[in-house]
Design an enzyme around this catalytic site. Structure first.
Site, PDB file in Angstrom:
ATOM      1  N   LYS A   1      -7.605  -2.541  -6.689  1.00  0.00           N
ATOM      2  CA  LYS A   1      -6.427  -3.425  -7.441  1.00  0.00           C
ATOM      3  C   LYS A   1      -6.060  -4.432  -6.382  1.00  0.00           C
ATOM      4  O   LYS A   1      -5.267  -3.973  -5.408  1.00  0.00           O
ATOM      5  CB  LYS A   1      -5.378  -2.479  -7.841  1.00  0.00           C
ATOM      6  CG  LYS A   1      -4.267  -3.212  -8.731  1.00  0.00           C
ATOM      7  CD  LYS A   1      -3.003  -2.377  -8.921  1.00  0.00           C
ATOM      8  CE  LYS A   1      -2.039  -2.822  -7.618  1.00  0.00           C
ATOM      9  NZ  LYS A   1      -1.650  -4.086  -7.373  1.00  0.00           N
TER      10      LYS A   1
ATOM     11  N   CYS B   1       0.815  -8.813   9.438  1.00  0.00           N
ATOM     12  CA  CYS B   1       1.469  -7.663   9.757  1.00  0.00           C
ATOM     13  C   CYS B   1       1.358  -7.423  11.469  1.00  0.00           C
ATOM     14  O   CYS B   1       2.461  -6.639  11.967  1.00  0.00           O
ATOM     15  CB  CYS B   1       0.627  -6.593   9.208  1.00  0.00           C
ATOM     16  SG  CYS B   1      -1.315  -6.778   9.132  1.00  0.00           S
TER      17      CYS B   1
ATOM     18  N   GLU C   1      10.871  -5.601   9.360  1.00  0.00           N
ATOM     19  CA  GLU C   1       9.716  -6.558   9.334  1.00  0.00           C
ATOM     20  C   GLU C   1      10.243  -7.599   8.541  1.00  0.00           C
ATOM     21  O   GLU C   1      10.524  -7.436   7.112  1.00  0.00           O
ATOM     22  CB  GLU C   1       8.586  -5.607   8.577  1.00  0.00           C
ATOM     23  CG  GLU C   1       7.285  -6.766   8.675  1.00  0.00           C
ATOM     24  CD  GLU C   1       6.082  -5.903   7.854  1.00  0.00           C
ATOM     25  OE1 GLU C   1       6.493  -5.263   7.014  1.00  0.00           O
ATOM     26  OE2 GLU C   1       5.014  -6.003   8.353  1.00  0.00           O
TER      27      GLU C   1
ATOM     28  N   GLU D   1      -2.898   1.154   5.824  1.00  0.00           N
ATOM     29  CA  GLU D   1      -2.520   0.079   6.735  1.00  0.00           C
ATOM     30  C   GLU D   1      -1.114  -0.442   6.227  1.00  0.00           C
ATOM     31  O   GLU D   1      -1.155  -1.297   5.331  1.00  0.00           O
ATOM     32  CB  GLU D   1      -3.580  -0.968   6.643  1.00  0.00           C
ATOM     33  CG  GLU D   1      -4.897  -0.652   7.077  1.00  0.00           C
ATOM     34  CD  GLU D   1      -5.031  -0.226   8.595  1.00  0.00           C
ATOM     35  OE1 GLU D   1      -3.946  -0.794   9.322  1.00  0.00           O
ATOM     36  OE2 GLU D   1      -6.054   0.165   9.308  1.00  0.00           O
TER      37      GLU D   1
ATOM     38  N   SER E   1      -3.252  -7.523  -5.207  1.00  0.00           N
ATOM     39  CA  SER E   1      -1.856  -7.692  -5.423  1.00  0.00           C
ATOM     40  C   SER E   1      -1.988  -8.410  -6.765  1.00  0.00           C
ATOM     41  O   SER E   1      -2.590  -9.306  -7.086  1.00  0.00           O
ATOM     42  CB  SER E   1      -1.189  -8.465  -4.400  1.00  0.00           C
ATOM     43  OG  SER E   1      -0.094  -9.005  -4.775  1.00  0.00           O
ATOM     44  N   GLU E   2      -1.054  -8.056  -7.757  1.00  0.00           N
ATOM     45  CA  GLU E   2      -0.629  -8.903  -8.756  1.00  0.00           C
ATOM     46  C   GLU E   2      -0.084 -10.287  -8.773  1.00  0.00           C
ATOM     47  O   GLU E   2      -0.329 -11.200  -9.573  1.00  0.00           O
ATOM     48  CB  GLU E   2       0.553  -8.000  -9.709  1.00  0.00           C
ATOM     49  CG  GLU E   2       2.068  -8.135  -8.870  1.00  0.00           C
ATOM     50  CD  GLU E   2       1.945  -7.022  -7.800  1.00  0.00           C
ATOM     51  OE1 GLU E   2       1.086  -6.182  -7.618  1.00  0.00           O
ATOM     52  OE2 GLU E   2       3.267  -6.468  -7.659  1.00  0.00           O
TER      53      GLU E   2
HETATM   54  P1  NAD Z   1       3.522  -4.072  -1.140  1.00  0.00           P
HETATM   55  O1  NAD Z   1       3.582  -3.035  -0.807  1.00  0.00           O
HETATM   56  O2  NAD Z   1       4.497  -4.676  -2.074  1.00  0.00           O
HETATM   57  O3  NAD Z   1       2.007  -4.363  -2.189  1.00  0.00           O
HETATM   58  C1  NAD Z   1       0.887  -3.936  -1.684  1.00  0.00           C
HETATM   59  C2  NAD Z   1      -0.259  -3.362  -2.972  1.00  0.00           C
HETATM   60  O4  NAD Z   1       0.676  -2.251  -3.015  1.00  0.00           O
HETATM   61  C3  NAD Z   1       0.039  -4.399  -3.966  1.00  0.00           C
HETATM   62  O5  NAD Z   1      -1.053  -4.405  -4.665  1.00  0.00           O
HETATM   63  C4  NAD Z   1       1.142  -3.723  -4.919  1.00  0.00           C
HETATM   64  O6  NAD Z   1       0.978  -3.970  -6.257  1.00  0.00           O
HETATM   65  C5  NAD Z   1       0.819  -2.281  -4.695  1.00  0.00           C
HETATM   66  N1  NAD Z   1       1.756  -1.380  -5.061  1.00  0.00           N
HETATM   67  C6  NAD Z   1       3.133  -1.273  -4.984  1.00  0.00           C
HETATM   68  N2  NAD Z   1       3.708  -0.217  -5.235  1.00  0.00           N
HETATM   69  C7  NAD Z   1       2.697   0.705  -5.538  1.00  0.00           C
HETATM   70  C8  NAD Z   1       2.707   2.026  -5.913  1.00  0.00           C
HETATM   71  N3  NAD Z   1       3.736   2.639  -6.083  1.00  0.00           N
HETATM   72  N4  NAD Z   1       1.331   2.667  -5.891  1.00  0.00           N
HETATM   73  C9  NAD Z   1       0.268   1.957  -5.840  1.00  0.00           C
HETATM   74  N5  NAD Z   1       0.272   0.749  -5.514  1.00  0.00           N
HETATM   75  C10 NAD Z   1       1.479   0.131  -5.137  1.00  0.00           C
HETATM   76  O7  NAD Z   1       3.040  -5.168   0.040  1.00  0.00           O
HETATM   77  P2  NAD Z   1       2.791  -6.812  -0.085  1.00  0.00           P
HETATM   78  O8  NAD Z   1       4.348  -7.336  -0.188  1.00  0.00           O
HETATM   79  O9  NAD Z   1       1.960  -7.013  -0.926  1.00  0.00           O
HETATM   80  O10 NAD Z   1       2.033  -7.022   1.575  1.00  0.00           O
HETATM   81  C11 NAD Z   1       2.979  -6.930   2.552  1.00  0.00           C
HETATM   82  C12 NAD Z   1       2.825  -5.915   3.513  1.00  0.00           C
HETATM   83  O11 NAD Z   1       1.705  -5.161   3.773  1.00  0.00           O
HETATM   84  C13 NAD Z   1       3.683  -6.024   4.573  1.00  0.00           C
HETATM   85  O12 NAD Z   1       4.479  -4.833   5.048  1.00  0.00           O
HETATM   86  C14 NAD Z   1       2.569  -6.031   5.713  1.00  0.00           C
HETATM   87  O13 NAD Z   1       2.845  -5.530   6.889  1.00  0.00           O
HETATM   88  C15 NAD Z   1       1.517  -5.124   5.157  1.00  0.00           C
HETATM   89  N6  NAD Z   1       0.368  -5.460   5.594  1.00  0.00           N
HETATM   90  C16 NAD Z   1      -0.274  -4.592   6.434  1.00  0.00           C
HETATM   91  C17 NAD Z   1      -1.694  -5.028   6.908  1.00  0.00           C
HETATM   92  C18 NAD Z   1      -2.540  -3.996   8.013  1.00  0.00           C
HETATM   93  O14 NAD Z   1      -3.469  -4.292   8.388  1.00  0.00           O
HETATM   94  N7  NAD Z   1      -1.538  -2.977   8.538  1.00  0.00           N
HETATM   95  C19 NAD Z   1      -2.438  -6.168   6.714  1.00  0.00           C
HETATM   96  C20 NAD Z   1      -1.779  -6.991   5.699  1.00  0.00           C
HETATM   97  C21 NAD Z   1      -0.608  -6.595   5.271  1.00  0.00           C
END
Ligand code: NAD
Length: 502
Positions: free
Chosen positions: A198, A306, A404, A272, A200-201
């Protein structure tokens, strides 16, 4: 200009350039299930927005739990056949996927930039890294190592098998939509699993395009993509009884939600999550090198990274000198739209909601007396642009130094001795990455060993390679991307013991 008067950045606009993408570049606005692009179970759609113009550039179907169930059934049906291929066969398919990505680099980069606003240099680099990830995993799966077969108990021959886990559910974020998808897809497929992903939307376009351009290479059902929101579609992946592991890159909140949802079926979880990387600068460091390195490592992908070098801890004796050099570097950054020229280094925030989040941090910090050395707020729209910012006089424990921000913002704190530097560097809920800057080898070894982060760079920051692992400690989650450690994570060991006593 913001009320502080310190926002110096202007957005370089692409006044006469043609649009980055046209209708023909877009992937099918559907789910990709069992080898085909298919309609979802409802007519509801999600708007996909260009963060530079704020215009809707595509509409994708909003998936449901029912769509996930269909995709999981396809992945389950395809799994045994995929796992039966010998490593050489899977490896050749991964190389073929890498070739397809290479042939479509320019298109994928334009799509990624259109959906995220990131400079073309960044999206082109993303595609290059994605290709290398497939090539690395294609090679690594043919050369996995393990405990030597042998008699470890008398007259009993032990053999360790590496088996795939089965069907993996993957949830990806918006900051590197294609690359984060590939960091999962490549090792998952290499290890013999099938998957349902899935995206990101907010940023589904390059993931759907990837599915489109490799559709004829993979057996149906091996790779499936279902669009939709986290709490519905992502949550169904996390709880689905036929999914053996859920792998998520995203925020800490989503990581927690996924881990909770996974608990009932006791599936494995691979997380991650966020980061807040400290950059510890000792007085003997090459300050100019550190400042110019931070120009890239702090602002790459507009700081929506990140591992971004976002939290400087500099020795008080060199703080003034270092801040001056850093501000000089940041002043030279070019903010703009992706098609506004090759010099553009910083784009917009990905969405209005994220823009509000980042500027909210800046407003609160200013109210609390944190000093803005450069930047400090939004740049004139349209688009969700924030000026590259350096915040100084940041007190210990300040919100901007612990949470963050995920934008083009570096905070600077000072310390007096090594003990204090290590203690404060570790005093964040995250543990993804950090860097230490010193010419003293004894100190660099000692401090790196005491920093509680999954990656520690010495005299560098944000340099990655497919051979070395990426992943965090503490609030940054667990599980490793890249390297043979990711292959390990996406497989299981089985011990087979033969009694050969005569
Ligand atoms: P997010 O958590 O809002 O969304 C990430 C994904 O999770 C999306 O596809 C979203 O739809 C999904 N999601 C949200 N709630 C969920 C749930 N209850 N169950 C299952 N899936 C769910 O994060 P974001 O804003 O898209 O991305 C930014 C974040 O990602 C930052 O915190 C960043 O640090 C982290 N990130 C980490 C790494 C790494 O390698 N550690 C790499 C890139 C981004």
């Amino acid at each position: 200009m913001t009320s502080s008067g310190l926002t110096t950045a202007m957005v370089r606009r692409a006044v006469e350039a043609p649009p980055l993408i046209t209708e023909v570049d877009l992937p099918p606005a559907r789910h990709f299930i069992d080898g085909n692009f298919v309609e979802g179970s409802t007519d509801r759609v999600i708007d996909v927005v260009d963060p530079c113009s704020e215009a809707v550039i595509a509409r994708i179907p909003e998936g449901t739990a029912e769509d996930i169930d269909r995709a999981v059934a396809a992945a389950l049906a395809a799994q045994a056949g995929w796992a039966r291929l010998v490593p050489k066969e899977r490896s050749e398919l991964l190389h073929a996927i890498a070739d397809r990505l290479a042939q479509n680099t320019e298109l994928l980069a334009r799509l990624e930039s259109a959906n995220t606003g990131k400079p073309l240099a960044v999206s082109t680099d993303d595609v290059g890294q994605a290709i290398d990830t497939f090539r690395f995993m294609a090679g690594a799966v043919r050369a996995t190592t393990s405990l030597a077969a042998g008699d470890y108990a008398e007259n009993h021959l032990s053999v360790i098998l590496r088996e795939p886990l089965g069907v993996i559910g993957v949830v990806t974020p918006w900051n590197y939509p294609l690359l984060m998808a590939v960091w999962k897809i490549a090792p998952i497929l290499a290890a013999g699993n099938t998957l349902v992903l899935k995206p990101s939307e907010q940023t589904p376009l390059t993931t759907l395009k990837l599915a489109e351009i490799v559709a004829d290479l993979l057996p149906a059902g091996v790779l499936n993509v279902v669009n939709g929101y986290g709490p519905t579609v992502g949550a169904r992946l996390a709880e689905h009884p036929d999914i053996n592991m859920i792998a998520l890159t995203g925020s800490v909140g989503s990581g927690r939600a996924v881990a909770r949802a996974a608990a009932d079926s006791l599936k494995r979880v691979h997380l991650e999550l966020g980061g807040k990387a400290p950059v510890v600068i000792f007085p003997d460091a090459d300050l100019a090198a550190a400042a110019s390195s931070l120009r890239v490592a702090g602002f790459w992908n507009s700081g929506q990274e990140c591992g971004a070098a976002c939290r400087v801890l500099v020795h008080e004796s060199v703080a003034g000198q270092f801040i001056e050099q850093l501000v000089g570097e940041v002043r030279a950054l070019v903010v703009g739209e992706p098609q506004a020229g090759e010099e553009v280094e910083v784009g917009p925030m990905v969405s209005k909601a994220h823009f509000d989040r980042v500027t909210g941090y800046l407003e609160r910090a200013k109210k609390e007396g944190v000093r803005v050395a450069i930047g400090g707020g939004a740049v004139d729209g349209p688009g969700y642009f924030v000026a590259p910012t350096v915040l100084v006089d940041v007190p210990e424990g300040a919100e901007v130094a612990r949470q963050e921000i995920f934008g083009p913002v570096i905070t600077v704190e000072t310390f007096t001795d090594e003990e204090e530097a290590v203690r404060r560097a570790n005093d964040v809920p995250f543990g993804l990455s950090a860097s230490v800057w010193t010419e003293n080898a004894r100190r660099s070894h000692g401090v790196a060993a005491r920093l509680d982060f999954g990656t520690v760079w010495v005299n560098s920051h944000l340099v990655l390679a497919s051979e070395v692992p990426w992943g965090g400690f503490k609030g940054s989650g667990y599980g490793r991307d890249l390297s043979i450690y990711a292959l390990d994570d996406y497989s299981r060991t089985k011990h087979v013991m033969h009694n050969h006593e005569r």
